[in-house]
Design an enzyme around this catalytic site. Structure first.
Site, mmCIF file in Angstrom:
data_model
loop_
_atom_site.group_PDB
_atom_site.id
_atom_site.type_symbol
_atom_site.label_atom_id
_atom_site.label_comp_id
_atom_site.label_asym_id
_atom_site.label_seq_id
_atom_site.Cartn_x
_atom_site.Cartn_y
_atom_site.Cartn_z
ATOM 1 N N ILE A 1 0.738 -1.316 -0.095
ATOM 2 C CA ILE A 1 -0.045 -0.037 -0.013
ATOM 3 C C ILE A 1 0.790 1.308 -0.065
ATOM 4 O O ILE A 1 0.450 2.426 -0.393
ATOM 5 C CB ILE A 1 -0.978 -0.001 1.404
ATOM 6 N N GLU B 1 3.220 4.617 -0.279
ATOM 7 C CA GLU B 1 3.512 5.317 -1.565
ATOM 8 C C GLU B 1 4.830 6.062 -1.298
ATOM 9 O O GLU B 1 5.188 6.394 -0.355
ATOM 10 C CB GLU B 1 2.404 6.256 -2.007
ATOM 11 N N TYR C 1 -13.326 3.294 -6.211
ATOM 12 C CA TYR C 1 -14.219 3.476 -5.297
ATOM 13 C C TYR C 1 -15.684 3.959 -5.810
ATOM 14 O O TYR C 1 -16.622 3.405 -5.955
ATOM 15 C CB TYR C 1 -14.063 4.305 -4.005
ATOM 16 N N GLU D 1 -5.826 5.278 -16.806
ATOM 17 C CA GLU D 1 -5.758 6.786 -16.817
ATOM 18 C C GLU D 1 -4.822 7.292 -17.891
ATOM 19 O O GLU D 1 -4.144 6.474 -18.323
ATOM 20 C CB GLU D 1 -5.582 7.458 -15.271
ATOM 21 N N HIS E 1 12.822 13.732 -24.793
ATOM 22 C CA HIS E 1 12.040 13.067 -25.804
ATOM 23 C C HIS E 1 12.007 11.496 -25.418
ATOM 24 O O HIS E 1 11.216 10.601 -26.050
ATOM 25 C CB HIS E 1 13.052 13.232 -27.133
#
Lengths: 378, 291
Positions: free
Chosen positions: B97, B99, B160, B210, B248
């Protein structure tokens, strides 16, 4: 975190990559003084955290010190992709016989650092990659062993197949480029172009280095390279409170928990005919203070005509957010209508807190977004 | 049935005495997760909430309790090492979990996990839940419902939102997996798609993506070639600004700008229906499941 070209070049120098001399000027007079010390022709380059500098007119050649001053006058204060140029790098102009490309990136698809090289360097490298991918050569680094010497050598001979002297120089540079990447905690590092001078020497005349933000806690020296002045001030303020804020062109100010939901909220604003004024993620465990800062930033934007809160409580507690909203509105005048949607952890307490303070709260995301868009149009 | 973890999964929590670890351990126990051990170096021999034995190392926890899965809540600077420790101790499923782990650390950790034959979910993810069976992580238990939909997502709260929309529409879930938003993660969309395809309790899959990278595009071609079950996608970030991209290398390596538009187009070209907004998901799912 982005760092400037001159800072990346300093890291290159520390690792022994050949880089031309250069000094930073913040005024045209300084640029002239630096150029006169170097003597001869110089190149004046905008130091700004945006790609496409050259194409935007942020890089100019000057044949003498007076011209360098004129070039700096044009470049300093110029806006490139919304960012004002406050510094230029002045370096002696190089004679260029050939331009190659060298880069390394964390390739998410393979979960490995991949080194890339092309004998066709320069500003059109992406076009080279798209049209003639066979001209881009790659080496994947196994994280267990790091970059092996033969890999650097193999890549170097792809660049200069008929020139062992240049290939050896290149192999050494590739090795040092990888070391710079690891030492700086970079997620991307680039030399474009890596030039060959008329006398057959290789030099890095441009440098790009993106630092992985997650490295900053353990790499204090790199963290100090952050140039707060060259970043948008609201974004700096947001970051100091653990928020992520990006200004956009619309008029619906958005405040959301979680980046994915924040983007989905902005998309929904657009779907219902509005335009988001910003991306703002208040993050996971949100305290009332964070919410106050968020509202300060949103209300400071004069184009905001309506504010939208969208909170899905998980780790974030809805009552924390509600308290933050109430606290903020006691300190600052919103001046525009606010629409609040919250659901999840401690939703009931949140609704009570908000209603006691004279606000209403919604639970449906679509309904809330529609309302916020409508209010922005009135 | 569910994927990766079910009611028989025996869980050790790494960082069980920390602020987040202790809070979410209680939430998991309340949901019914079999928490058999905790690990906090230096606190071995103590008990968490008078109930769960704490060990100094994962190895001891596994030997003493037979734990076969771990959930990691330790601070970022210890997290990559915690992942490796779990894999080295024979834990089959490691859910991280935490981060803020440097990506260069994750390159080593993901390789290490693979070499030891374990599965890593995350990092920087909400974890997973198999409704009615078990939860490993922080997905709120009250928004899910047992049922036939498999959910895979790169984000947290957006997951959620979509799951809640499904539950309200009477579409329960077999398992919901938050794979994490970092550039280098242990379990990909494709790993989850394969598992859902082979899971008899799953009838259809929701894939929440996303902007950035090419994971969604790769998932889309996988669906076309290997999936018999319908998949519905959603991509967040259509209004995200193109940004002031530097360098790039990103475009060269992936041949892609990673925009939402490109991902949505690739989904549709490969037979993945796309919901334009989260609330539309249940309607499209019902359609593809009955069609």
């Amino acid at each position: 975190m982005n760092i400037h070209e001159y800072q990346a070049k300093e890291i290159f120098r520390e690792h022994g990559i050949p880089v031309p001399p250069g000094e930073v000027a913040t005024t045209p007079a300084e640029a002239e003084e630096i150029a006169s010390r170097f003597g001869g022709g110089v190149v004046v380059k905008a130091q700004v955290h945006a790609g496409g500098r050259g194409k935007a007119g942020g890089v100019k050649l000057a044949s003498n010190a007076k011209d360098a001053r004129k070039a700096a006058e044009k470049i300093l204060g110029m806006e490139i992709k919304g960012l004002t140029v406050r510094k230029v790098l002045v370096s002696p102009a190089e004679d260029i016989a050939h331009e190659a490309y060298l880069g390394a990136i964390v390739d998410r698809a393979n979960g490995a650092v991949v080194l890339m090289a092309s004998p066709e360097g320069g500003i059109d490298i992406e076009e080279v990659a798209a049209k003639t991918p066979e001209r881009i050569f790659k080496e994947e680094v196994d994280a267990r062993y790091g970059l092996l010497e033969h890999q650097a050598s193999r890549l170097a001979f792809k660049l200069y197949p008929n020139d062992a002297s240049r290939a050896r120089q290149a192999a050494d540079i590739i090795d040092k480029l990888y070391a710079s990447m690891i030492d700086a905690g970079a997620s991307l590092i680039e030399i474009n172009p890596l030039i060959t001078t008329e006398s057959g020497e290789l030099k890095a005349i441009d440098a790009k280095l993106n630092v992985d933000d997650n490295e900053l806690l353990r790499k204090e020296k790199i963290a100090e390279l952050r140039d707060v002045e060259s970043e948008a001030s609201e974004e700096v303020k947001a970051r100091s409170q653990g928020l992520t804020y990006i200004k956009l062109d619309g008029d619906v100010g958005c405040c959301v928990n979680g980046a994915g939901l924040a983007m989905a909220t902005m998309d929904l604003v657009k779907y219902y005919g509005g335009e988001p004024a910003n991306f703002l993620d208040i993050g996971g465990s949100s305290s009332p203070e964070k919410v106050v800062t968020a509202l300060e930033i949103i209300t400071a934007d004069p184009s905001v005509k309506s504010i939208l809160f969208n909170i899905f409580g998980g780790i974030t507690r809805c009552d924390d957010v509600a308290n933050g909203i109430v606290e903020a509105t006691e300190q600052i005048e919103l001046g525009v209508p606010i629409t609040i949607r919250l659901t999840g952890t401690n939703e009931e307490q949140a609704v009570e807190i908000l209603e006691d303070a004279g606000f209403s709260a919604m639970t449906d995301m679509d309904e809330a977004v529609k309302k916020a868009v409508e209010l922005a149009k009135n | 049935m569910a994927i990766f973890a079910d009611s028989s999964t025996r869980v050790v929590v790494q960082g069980i005495t920390g602020r987040d670890g202790s809070f979410h351990t209680r939430q998991m126990m309340e949901y019914g997760t079999k928490i058999v051990a905790g690990v906090t170096p230096g606190k071995g021999g103590q008990k968490f909430d008078d109930e769960v034995p704490i060990f100094n190392t994962v190895e001891e926890a596994v030997e003493e309790t037979g734990a076969n899965a771990s959930v990691i809540y330790v601070p970022a600077r210890f997290a990559a090492e915690a992942i490796c420790e779990a894999a080295d101790s024979g834990v089959e499923l490691v859910v991280c979990i935490s981060e803020g782990i440097p990506v260069l650390d994750m390159l080593r950790a993901t390789r290490y996990v693979r070499d030891h034959g374990s599965r890593l979910i995350g990092p920087n993810c909400p974890g997973m839940i198999s409704p009615g069976e078990t939860k490993l992580g922080i997905i709120p238990g009250q928004i899910v419902e047992k049922g036939p939909i498999g959910v895979i997502s790169r984000s947290g709260t957006l997951t959620y939102e979509v799951v809640w929309a499904l539950t309200q529409a009477g579409l329960g879930q077999s398992s919901c997996i938050g794979i994490g938003g970092d550039p280098v993660i242990g379990t990909s969309f494709i790993d989850c798609l394969e598992a859902f395809e082979n899971d008899s309790s799953t009838g259809a899959v929701v894939l929440i993506g996303e902007i950035g990278g090419t994971d969604e595009q790769n998932a889309a071609s996988y669906v076309k070639e290997h999936m018999s079950k319908p998949v519905v996608g959603f991509v967040a970030g259509q209004t995200a600004p193109p940004g002031r991209r530097m360098g790039h290398a990103g475009a060269i390596i992936s041949g892609s700008a990673g925009t939402a538009e490109e991902k949505i187009d690739t989904f549709r070209e490969n037979g993945v229906e796309v919901a334009e907004r989260p609330a539309e998901m249940p309607k499209i799912l019902s359609k593809v499941m009955n069609g």
